[in-house]
Design a protein around this motif. Structure first.
Motif, mmCIF file in Angstrom:
data_model
loop_
_atom_site.group_PDB
_atom_site.id
_atom_site.type_symbol
_atom_site.label_atom_id
_atom_site.label_comp_id
_atom_site.label_asym_id
_atom_site.label_seq_id
_atom_site.Cartn_x
_atom_site.Cartn_y
_atom_site.Cartn_z
ATOM 1 N N ASN A 69 0.872 -1.155 0.123
ATOM 2 C CA ASN A 69 0.187 0.015 0.116
ATOM 3 C C ASN A 69 0.850 1.281 0.044
ATOM 4 N N PRO A 70 1.277 1.802 -1.531
ATOM 5 C CA PRO A 70 1.984 2.780 -1.469
ATOM 6 C C PRO A 70 1.428 4.386 -0.687
ATOM 7 N N LYS A 71 0.276 4.199 -0.325
ATOM 8 C CA LYS A 71 -0.212 5.385 0.182
ATOM 9 C C LYS A 71 -0.504 5.219 1.671
ATOM 10 N N ASP A 72 0.180 4.228 2.442
ATOM 11 C CA ASP A 72 0.196 4.190 3.840
ATOM 12 C C ASP A 72 1.067 5.094 4.546
ATOM 13 N N VAL A 73 0.713 6.211 4.777
ATOM 14 C CA VAL A 73 1.547 7.401 5.437
ATOM 15 C C VAL A 73 2.100 6.957 6.451
ATOM 16 N N LYS A 103 9.653 11.361 1.824
ATOM 17 C CA LYS A 103 9.102 12.284 0.585
ATOM 18 C C LYS A 103 8.038 11.521 -0.020
ATOM 19 N N SER A 104 7.869 10.064 0.170
ATOM 20 C CA SER A 104 6.712 9.176 -0.155
ATOM 21 C C SER A 104 5.599 9.546 0.586
ATOM 22 N N ALA A 105 5.738 9.677 1.928
ATOM 23 C CA ALA A 105 4.810 10.063 2.837
ATOM 24 C C ALA A 105 4.096 11.366 2.322
ATOM 25 N N LEU A 106 5.141 12.421 2.092
ATOM 26 C CA LEU A 106 4.649 13.676 1.754
ATOM 27 C C LEU A 106 3.901 13.689 0.278
ATOM 28 N N SER A 107 4.220 12.796 -0.374
ATOM 29 C CA SER A 107 3.614 12.906 -1.825
ATOM 30 C C SER A 107 2.268 12.355 -1.616
ATOM 31 N N VAL A 108 2.087 11.695 -0.755
ATOM 32 C CA VAL A 108 0.368 11.259 -0.307
ATOM 33 C C VAL A 108 -0.473 12.224 0.201
ATOM 34 N N ARG A 109 0.345 12.916 1.311
ATOM 35 C CA ARG A 109 -0.325 13.966 1.993
ATOM 36 C C ARG A 109 0.620 15.231 1.844
ATOM 37 N N PRO A 110 0.483 16.152 0.885
ATOM 38 C CA PRO A 110 1.505 17.139 0.729
ATOM 39 C C PRO A 110 1.379 18.717 1.680
ATOM 40 N N ASN A 112 0.172 17.927 4.972
ATOM 41 C CA ASN A 112 0.134 17.451 6.309
ATOM 42 C C ASN A 112 1.373 17.885 7.035
ATOM 43 N N SER A 113 1.246 18.415 8.186
ATOM 44 C CA SER A 113 2.204 18.962 8.991
ATOM 45 C C SER A 113 3.286 18.056 9.660
ATOM 46 N N THR A 114 2.666 16.797 9.804
ATOM 47 C CA THR A 114 3.606 15.712 10.482
ATOM 48 C C THR A 114 4.551 15.412 9.458
ATOM 49 N N CYS A 115 4.083 15.312 8.152
ATOM 50 C CA CYS A 115 4.858 14.753 6.906
ATOM 51 C C CYS A 115 5.938 15.798 6.500
ATOM 52 N N LEU A 116 5.518 16.951 6.492
ATOM 53 C CA LEU A 116 6.336 18.366 6.191
ATOM 54 C C LEU A 116 7.437 18.121 7.314
ATOM 55 N N LYS A 117 7.143 18.076 8.582
ATOM 56 C CA LYS A 117 8.053 18.179 9.685
ATOM 57 C C LYS A 117 9.159 16.998 9.593
ATOM 58 N N ALA A 118 8.709 15.909 9.264
ATOM 59 C CA ALA A 118 9.350 14.724 9.226
ATOM 60 C C ALA A 118 10.825 14.805 8.081
ATOM 61 N N LEU A 119 10.267 15.420 6.969
ATOM 62 C CA LEU A 119 11.199 15.866 5.940
ATOM 63 C C LEU A 119 12.070 16.878 6.209
#
Length: 314
Positions: A69-73, A103-110, A112-119
């Motif tokens: 599931n490539p969309k599993d953030v 980046k894969s997480a962020l591509s699913v939820r561009p 999302n503050s958690t994804c942005l923070k992680a990168l």
């Protein structure tokens, strides 16, 4: 012979069909919920495993989850964390994978503050602060902000000597996460940020809270350093003296107090502290520090000897 089916009978058949269909639908919903619950439970177990320092045990399962599931953030973010944990024992070879997972997480939820923070945190590890700050600017502008985004932003700003801004973001983190006040690690980070920003009273208050939770001399040392950063040298000296009173051979407290004594012109007291510190632990750094004190006292010969001793240590 004609067979007549009454409306009541037709209705009963229809109701029976709807009942079977409804039960089937409910069963599917229950199965979906059960599958989701099992997946959520397993993700919690994997997260606990990673937090316990067992990243190696989780990596293959997380990689399998993201392939299926490539969309599993959530799986991408935890996998990124796993790669980082493994990077520390693999000579930096996993950082690229960690960034790719984030980046894969962020591509699913561009947005999302958690994804942005992680990168952003990964870029900061590489010294790519401009890119990290751009991501965090976007993160804090979202309607729903992960509170730890404020913490990450405060730490990165502090590392870039943007101390006043860092303190403001730590304020936001403290408001958003009041339970962080029970964590030594969070309190320590906040105290350092406030000390660097010149907000000495806030820093000292946090160190006092930490000391109540864990009464160690190391926290008194940090509190003294906060006083020193704020220019309150006498209060810092008092704290170093308290540590030395309890442990007369603490070379760290002795050398720290010596530095402050020398700074305020008490070179004889500074020299006495340095003599005691060097007796306990003769290092290059301490010899050079004492050489500086001898110079201030006009004793060039002893300063030269200490520099020679420092060189011999190398």
């Amino acid at each position: 012979m004609k067979i007549r089916i009454s409306r009541a009978a037709t209705l009963c058949v229809g109701v029976a069909f709807l009942s079977v269909f409804s039960s089937f639908t409910l069963s599917l919903d229950a199965l979906a919920r059960r599958h989701h619950d099992v997946g959520a439970l397993r993700m919690r177990e994997l997260r606990r495993m990673v937090h316990a320092g067992r990243a190696q045990e989780a990596i293959y399962e997380l990689e399998s989850m993201t392939r299926k599931n490539p969309k599993d953030v959530e799986a991408w973010l935890l996998l990124s964390r796993v790669y980082i944990d493994m990077d520390e024992t693999n000579n930096g070879n996993m950082m690229g994978k960690a960034i790719a997972a984030a980046k894969s997480a962020l591509s699913v939820r561009p947005n999302n503050s958690t994804c942005l923070k992680a990168l952003a945190e990964l870029y900061a590890r590489q010294g790519r602060f401009k890119e990290a700050i751009a991501l965090l600017d976007k993160a804090v502008a979202q309607k729903n902000v992960d509170p730890f985004t404020y913490k990450a932003y405060a730490l990165i700003l502090s590392e870039n000597k943007r101390d006043k801004e860092a303190a403001r973001y730590w304020d936001k983190f403290a408001v958003a996460m009041p339970n962080a006040e029970s964590s030594l690690r969070h309190l320590d980070c906040g105290a350092l940020i406030y000390a660097r920003a010149g907000e000495t009273d806030k820093a000292v208050a946090l160190y006092d809270k930490i000391y109540q939770m864990e009464p160690l001399d190391s926290w008194l040392m940090k509190k003294a350093e906060a006083y020193e950063m704020g220019g309150r040298n006498n209060l810092a000296i008092d704290l170093y003296s308290k540590i030395i009173k309890g442990q007369a051979d603490d070379e760290l407290a002795l050398s720290a107090r010596a530095k402050l004594y020398s700074k305020i012109g008490k070179n004889k007291e500074a020299l006495a502290d340095m003599n005691a510190a060097i007796k306990e632990l003769p290092t290059t750094k301490l010899y050079l520090q004492r050489a500086g004190i001898y110079e201030k006292m006009g004793n060039a010969a002893m300063a030269k000897k200490d520099r020679e001793r420092a060189n011999s240590q190398n």
